[in-house]
Design an enzyme around this catalytic site. Sequence first.
Site, PDB file in Angstrom:
ATOM      1  N   ASP A   8       1.789  -7.485  32.159  1.00 23.33           N
ATOM      2  CA  ASP A   8       2.439  -8.478  31.315  1.00 23.33           C
ATOM      3  C   ASP A   8       3.166  -9.480  32.220  1.00 23.33           C
ATOM      4  O   ASP A   8       3.538  -9.149  33.341  1.00 23.33           O
ATOM      5  CB  ASP A   8       3.421  -7.742  30.391  1.00 23.33           C
ATOM      6  CG  ASP A   8       4.258  -8.691  29.577  1.00 23.33           C
ATOM      7  OD1 ASP A   8       3.681  -9.564  28.903  1.00 23.33           O
ATOM      8  OD2 ASP A   8       5.497  -8.565  29.616  1.00 23.33           O
ATOM      9  N   ASP A  10       5.861 -12.190  31.006  1.00 23.65           N
ATOM     10  CA  ASP A  10       7.263 -12.454  30.645  1.00 23.65           C
ATOM     11  C   ASP A  10       8.019 -11.155  30.373  1.00 23.65           C
ATOM     12  O   ASP A  10       7.629 -10.367  29.510  1.00 23.65           O
ATOM     13  CB  ASP A  10       7.323 -13.354  29.412  1.00 23.65           C
ATOM     14  CG  ASP A  10       6.587 -14.675  29.627  1.00 23.65           C
ATOM     15  OD1 ASP A  10       6.574 -15.162  30.781  1.00 23.65           O
ATOM     16  OD2 ASP A  10       6.022 -15.209  28.661  1.00 23.65           O
ATOM     17  N   ASN A  51       0.446 -13.003  26.327  1.00 18.76           N
ATOM     18  CA  ASN A  51       0.403 -13.732  25.055  1.00 18.76           C
ATOM     19  C   ASN A  51       1.238 -14.992  25.191  1.00 18.76           C
ATOM     20  O   ASN A  51       2.424 -14.904  25.502  1.00 18.76           O
ATOM     21  CB  ASN A  51       0.992 -12.880  23.925  1.00 18.76           C
ATOM     22  CG  ASN A  51       0.114 -11.727  23.514  1.00 18.76           C
ATOM     23  OD1 ASN A  51      -1.057 -11.668  23.875  1.00 18.76           O
ATOM     24  ND2 ASN A  51       0.662 -10.810  22.738  1.00 18.76           N
ATOM     25  N   GLN A  52       0.626 -16.143  24.968  1.00 17.26           N
ATOM     26  CA  GLN A  52       1.346 -17.416  25.071  1.00 17.26           C
ATOM     27  C   GLN A  52       1.137 -18.216  23.794  1.00 17.26           C
ATOM     28  O   GLN A  52       0.533 -19.297  23.787  1.00 17.26           O
ATOM     29  CB  GLN A  52       0.880 -18.187  26.321  1.00 17.26           C
ATOM     30  CG  GLN A  52       1.212 -17.493  27.636  1.00 17.26           C
ATOM     31  CD  GLN A  52       2.727 -17.374  27.880  1.00 17.26           C
ATOM     32  OE1 GLN A  52       3.493 -18.254  27.480  1.00 17.26           O
ATOM     33  NE2 GLN A  52       3.158 -16.298  28.527  1.00 17.26           N
TER      34      GLN A  52
HETATM   35 MG   LIG Z   1       6.640  -9.289  27.938  1.00 17.57          MG
END
Ligand SMILES: [Mg+2]
Length: 179
Positions: A8, A10, A51-52
């Site tokens: 991941d 962020d 995921n953005q």
């Molecule tokens: Mg994250």
Amino acid sequence: MRKCAFLDRDGTIIVDRGYLNDPDGVELLPGAAEGLLLLRELGFLLVVVTNQSGVGRGRLTRSDLAAVNRRMLELLERGGVALDGICCCVHREDQGCPCRKPGTALAREAARRLWLDLAECVVIGDKTSDVMLGRRLGCTSILVNTGIGGGDGSFEVRADLEAADLLEASRALRDRLLP
Ligand SMILES: [Mg+2]
């Protein structure tokens, strides 16, 4: 067949600032570069899966996303580590795409391209969706909780391992692999 750490972004590698669209806001989390280096030493390829949905929501552009990713790569390079890939889902949750985590499409595509043995791979992230991704892929899952932003606080799916940051996660994995 090779093995990979699906990471991941962020809240795991960089500070989660929510829809980050400015490369100046990129800050590596403590232990991030060191943890990635250790994973590399353990023989893992390093692929970010992130995921953005801010792109799909219009909160940032694809070029903002690319600039943020480039900045992260620069900072990691200073720490002596390079990634093998960054895979981004840019859809909103309501679009029902197969690539938004815990959807497995991005990781499975990487697995095909890189000849990965998913049973030997690991997913490391700070949210339930990361742990669920690991479960669905048949990988080892590690939940990191740095306490610096990120995390959804509702870990209803238990990870195989838990750690305070990426370095601790990598050490826990090493201890499991090298008895
Ligand atoms: Mg994250």
